[in-house]
Structure formats: C-alpha cells, structure tokens
Design a protein around this motif. Structure first.
Motif, PDB file in Angstrom:
ATOM      1  N   ASN A   6       0.843  -1.203   0.000  1.00 33.65           N
ATOM      2  CA  ASN A   6       0.000   0.000   0.000  1.00 33.65           C
ATOM      3  C   ASN A   6       0.872   1.245   0.000  1.00 33.65           C
ATOM      4  OD1 ASN A   6      -2.462  -1.460   0.276  1.00 33.65           O
ATOM      5  ND2 ASN A   6      -1.964  -1.765   2.435  1.00 33.65           N
ATOM      6  N   PHE A   7       0.496   2.212  -0.857  1.00 29.75           N
ATOM      7  CA  PHE A   7       1.203   3.486  -0.896  1.00 29.75           C
ATOM      8  C   PHE A   7       0.180   4.613  -0.870  1.00 29.75           C
ATOM      9  CE2 PHE A   7       2.854   7.113  -3.441  1.00 29.75           C
ATOM     10  CZ  PHE A   7       3.838   7.524  -2.545  1.00 29.75           C
ATOM     11  N   GLU A   8       0.422   5.587   0.001  1.00 29.22           N
ATOM     12  CA  GLU A   8      -0.425   6.780   0.057  1.00 29.22           C
ATOM     13  C   GLU A   8       0.452   8.012  -0.061  1.00 29.22           C
ATOM     14  OE1 GLU A   8      -2.891   6.751   3.570  1.00 29.22           O
ATOM     15  OE2 GLU A   8      -4.413   5.582   2.502  1.00 29.22           O
ATOM     16  N   LEU A   9       0.002   8.934  -0.912  1.00 25.21           N
ATOM     17  CA  LEU A   9       0.640  10.239  -1.065  1.00 25.21           C
ATOM     18  C   LEU A   9      -0.386  11.275  -0.636  1.00 25.21           C
ATOM     19  CD1 LEU A   9       2.854  12.186  -1.942  1.00 25.21           C
ATOM     20  CD2 LEU A   9       2.053  11.922  -4.301  1.00 25.21           C
ATOM     21  N   VAL A  10      -0.069  11.980   0.445  1.00 23.29           N
ATOM     22  CA  VAL A  10      -1.019  12.900   1.058  1.00 23.29           C
ATOM     23  C   VAL A  10      -0.386  14.286   1.168  1.00 23.29           C
ATOM     24  CG1 VAL A  10      -2.445  13.324   3.096  1.00 23.29           C
ATOM     25  CG2 VAL A  10      -1.885  10.978   2.452  1.00 23.29           C
ATOM     26  N   SER A  11      -1.168  15.310   0.821  1.00 24.65           N
ATOM     27  CA  SER A  11      -0.747  16.692   1.044  1.00 24.65           C
ATOM     28  C   SER A  11      -1.820  17.347   1.898  1.00 24.65           C
ATOM     29  CB  SER A  11      -0.577  17.435  -0.290  1.00 24.65           C
ATOM     30  OG  SER A  11      -1.826  17.759  -0.841  1.00 24.65           O
ATOM     31  N   PRO A  12      -1.548  18.520   2.459  1.00 21.94           N
ATOM     32  CA  PRO A  12      -2.586  19.182   3.267  1.00 21.94           C
ATOM     33  C   PRO A  12      -3.861  19.463   2.465  1.00 21.94           C
ATOM     34  CG  PRO A  12      -0.468  20.197   3.670  1.00 21.94           C
ATOM     35  CD  PRO A  12      -0.279  19.237   2.519  1.00 21.94           C
ATOM     36  N   GLU A  13      -3.718  19.634   1.150  1.00 17.59           N
ATOM     37  CA  GLU A  13      -4.867  19.946   0.312  1.00 17.59           C
ATOM     38  C   GLU A  13      -5.743  18.735   0.031  1.00 17.59           C
ATOM     39  OE1 GLU A  13      -1.618  20.543  -1.180  1.00 17.59           O
ATOM     40  OE2 GLU A  13      -1.495  22.506  -0.242  1.00 17.59           O
ATOM     41  N   ARG A  14      -5.086  17.531  -0.142  1.00 16.20           N
ATOM     42  CA  ARG A  14      -5.867  16.367  -0.564  1.00 16.20           C
ATOM     43  C   ARG A  14      -5.055  15.084  -0.510  1.00 16.20           C
ATOM     44  NH1 ARG A  14      -5.547  16.521  -7.094  1.00 16.20           N
ATOM     45  NH2 ARG A  14      -3.528  17.532  -7.200  1.00 16.20           N
ATOM     46  N   LEU A  15      -5.769  13.988  -0.617  1.00 15.20           N
ATOM     47  CA  LEU A  15      -5.162  12.680  -0.787  1.00 15.20           C
ATOM     48  C   LEU A  15      -4.930  12.513  -2.284  1.00 15.20           C
ATOM     49  CD1 LEU A  15      -4.385   9.806   0.224  1.00 15.20           C
ATOM     50  CD2 LEU A  15      -6.774   9.183  -0.148  1.00 15.20           C
ATOM     51  N   LEU A  16      -3.685  12.481  -2.718  1.00 17.13           N
ATOM     52  CA  LEU A  16      -3.380  12.387  -4.144  1.00 17.13           C
ATOM     53  C   LEU A  16      -3.420  10.960  -4.651  1.00 17.13           C
ATOM     54  CD1 LEU A  16      -1.576  15.083  -3.174  1.00 17.13           C
ATOM     55  CD2 LEU A  16      -1.067  14.960  -5.583  1.00 17.13           C
ATOM     56  N   LEU A  17      -3.055  10.012  -3.790  1.00 19.06           N
ATOM     57  CA  LEU A  17      -2.951   8.638  -4.247  1.00 19.06           C
ATOM     58  C   LEU A  17      -3.062   7.686  -3.068  1.00 19.06           C
ATOM     59  CD1 LEU A  17      -2.247   6.872  -6.758  1.00 19.06           C
ATOM     60  CD2 LEU A  17       0.135   7.083  -6.070  1.00 19.06           C
ATOM     61  N   SER A  18      -3.812   6.622  -3.258  1.00 20.65           N
ATOM     62  CA  SER A  18      -3.904   5.537  -2.292  1.00 20.65           C
ATOM     63  C   SER A  18      -4.131   4.269  -3.101  1.00 20.65           C
ATOM     64  CB  SER A  18      -5.053   5.775  -1.304  1.00 20.65           C
ATOM     65  OG  SER A  18      -5.107   4.726  -0.363  1.00 20.65           O
ATOM     66  N   GLU A  19      -3.054   3.549  -3.366  1.00 20.70           N
ATOM     67  CA  GLU A  19      -3.100   2.411  -4.297  1.00 20.70           C
ATOM     68  C   GLU A  19      -2.149   1.304  -3.869  1.00 20.70           C
ATOM     69  OE1 GLU A  19      -4.816   2.063  -7.271  1.00 20.70           O
ATOM     70  OE2 GLU A  19      -5.778   4.028  -7.126  1.00 20.70           O
ATOM     71  N   LYS A  20      -2.354   0.137  -4.472  1.00 17.53           N
ATOM     72  CA  LYS A  20      -1.389  -0.957  -4.381  1.00 17.53           C
ATOM     73  C   LYS A  20      -0.327  -0.688  -5.434  1.00 17.53           C
ATOM     74  CE  LYS A  20      -3.033  -4.221  -1.571  1.00 17.53           C
ATOM     75  NZ  LYS A  20      -2.299  -4.740  -0.437  1.00 17.53           N
ATOM     76  N   VAL A  21       0.930  -0.712  -5.028  1.00 14.04           N
ATOM     77  CA  VAL A  21       2.036  -0.440  -5.934  1.00 14.04           C
ATOM     78  C   VAL A  21       3.109  -1.511  -5.762  1.00 14.04           C
ATOM     79  CG1 VAL A  21       1.579   2.048  -5.884  1.00 14.04           C
ATOM     80  CG2 VAL A  21       3.264   1.070  -4.324  1.00 14.04           C
ATOM     81  N   SER A  22       3.998  -1.594  -6.752  1.00 14.80           N
ATOM     82  CA  SER A  22       5.108  -2.541  -6.633  1.00 14.80           C
ATOM     83  C   SER A  22       6.412  -1.833  -6.280  1.00 14.80           C
ATOM     84  CB  SER A  22       5.278  -3.327  -7.937  1.00 14.80           C
ATOM     85  OG  SER A  22       5.561  -2.465  -9.012  1.00 14.80           O
ATOM     86  N   PRO A  74       7.119  -2.532   6.357  1.00 10.91           N
ATOM     87  CA  PRO A  74       7.168  -3.666   5.432  1.00 10.91           C
ATOM     88  C   PRO A  74       5.883  -3.819   4.603  1.00 10.91           C
ATOM     89  CG  PRO A  74       8.037  -4.303   7.566  1.00 10.91           C
ATOM     90  CD  PRO A  74       7.455  -2.927   7.727  1.00 10.91           C
ATOM     91  N   THR A  75       4.758  -3.355   5.134  1.00 16.49           N
ATOM     92  CA  THR A  75       3.468  -3.521   4.444  1.00 16.49           C
ATOM     93  C   THR A  75       3.005  -2.292   3.688  1.00 16.49           C
ATOM     94  OG1 THR A  75       2.335  -2.854   6.461  1.00 16.49           O
ATOM     95  CG2 THR A  75       2.650  -5.224   6.098  1.00 16.49           C
ATOM     96  N   GLY A  76       3.734  -1.173   3.788  1.00 14.76           N
ATOM     97  CA  GLY A  76       3.266   0.023   3.097  1.00 14.76           C
ATOM     98  C   GLY A  76       4.163   1.225   3.310  1.00 14.76           C
ATOM     99  N   CYS A  77       3.794   2.291   2.620  1.00 12.56           N
ATOM    100  CA  CYS A  77       4.542   3.550   2.702  1.00 12.56           C
ATOM    101  C   CYS A  77       3.544   4.693   2.624  1.00 12.56           C
ATOM    102  CB  CYS A  77       5.537   3.640   1.549  1.00 12.56           C
ATOM    103  SG  CYS A  77       6.410   5.220   1.429  1.00 12.56           S
ATOM    104  N   THR A  78       3.675   5.636   3.537  1.00 14.69           N
ATOM    105  CA  THR A  78       2.866   6.843   3.507  1.00 14.69           C
ATOM    106  C   THR A  78       3.801   8.028   3.377  1.00 14.69           C
ATOM    107  OG1 THR A  78       1.183   5.839   4.916  1.00 14.69           O
ATOM    108  CG2 THR A  78       1.179   8.249   4.753  1.00 14.69           C
ATOM    109  N   LEU A  79       3.588   8.833   2.348  1.00 17.06           N
ATOM    110  CA  LEU A  79       4.385  10.027   2.142  1.00 17.06           C
ATOM    111  C   LEU A  79       3.487  11.220   2.438  1.00 17.06           C
ATOM    112  CD1 LEU A  79       6.847  10.683  -0.745  1.00 17.06           C
ATOM    113  CD2 LEU A  79       5.547  12.492   0.315  1.00 17.06           C
TER     114      LEU A  79
END
Length: 135
Positions: A6-22, A74-79
């Motif tokens: 799982n990868f999430e890319l979050v900014s104060p304005e919005r959630l840009l991405l929340s997806e399964k990635v390799s 190990p199961t994900g990354c949140t930026l």
C-alpha cells in the motif's frame, strides 16, 4: 514478479494517491530511495523532487513534492508532503512563484540556522525547475 504494498501520497490539500504499488522512488533528504514490499521500517524527510510510482498494474506515474516526510513499513509507505502535484499539473510559473517566495523569505530571516535551511530549499527548487521543466 514483485510483491505489492500500500502506498499513500497525502498533502494538506488532498489525498493524491492511495493504491497498491510494486515500487516507489522517493526524493529522501539523504538521496533517492526505492521502496518495495517488505522494506525495513524507516522514517525519512523528503526534499523537493519527483516521486515515481509503479502501480501493481505495471503503469507508472510521477508526482512533484515540495518537502515532507515518509513513513515506510514492510506492508506500506505513507508520504506526507508539505505540498504535492501530479507532474502533468506542474508548470514553470508555479515553480517560479515558489522560488520567488523562498527568496523573499530568505531576505527577512535573522536566524543563521533558518537561513541555511532556506538556502538549501531554494537550491533544491532551482534544481527542480531546471531538471523537470527544461528551458
């Protein structure tokens, strides 16, 4: 085939991405990092730069971030980005405005430590301006 996470890319304005990635390549302060499934737990600061994302489907996407930090497990990354946009949404005018704002703030700073950090930020923005939006 690489495992997905799982990868999430979050900014104060919005959630840009929340997806399964390799795979995700992030502009960590100490250098680019490639994050994959089962990565060792890490927390790192992010400098202005490009985040490259390879989705589970094999497609790729790129985002420009302007600082922040990443929490890697190990199961994900949140930026958590101070600010972020899709690469296709970025233009020279936006970067120039950020550079001018940083220069204006630099002129008002009294603290040597804050001045050093602003100078580094300004250098990173200037590099980003030339690297992703050629003249």
């Amino acid at each position: 085939m690489a495992d997905n996470f799982n990868f999430e890319l979050v900014s104060p304005e919005r959630l840009l991405l929340s997806e399964k990635v390799s795979e995700v390549v992030i502009p960590a302060t100490e250098g680019e990092m490639t994050v994959m499934a089962n990565h060792a737990p890490t927390m790192t600061t992010i400098k202005p730069g490009v985040v490259s994302v390879k989705f589970a489907s094999g497609q790729t996407s790129r985002y420009v971030v302007f600082g922040g930090f990443a929490d890697i497990l190990p199961t994900g990354c949140t930026l958590l980005a101070e600010s972020a946009v899709e690469m296709s949404e970025l233009n020279r005018e936006t970067l120039v405005k950020r550079i001018e704002a940083a220069k204006a703030e630099l002129e008002k700073v009294d603290s040597a430590e804050h001045k050093t950090k602003l100078e580094q930020y300004l250098a990173e923005l200037t590099h980003l301006n030339g690297a992703i939006i050629p003249a």
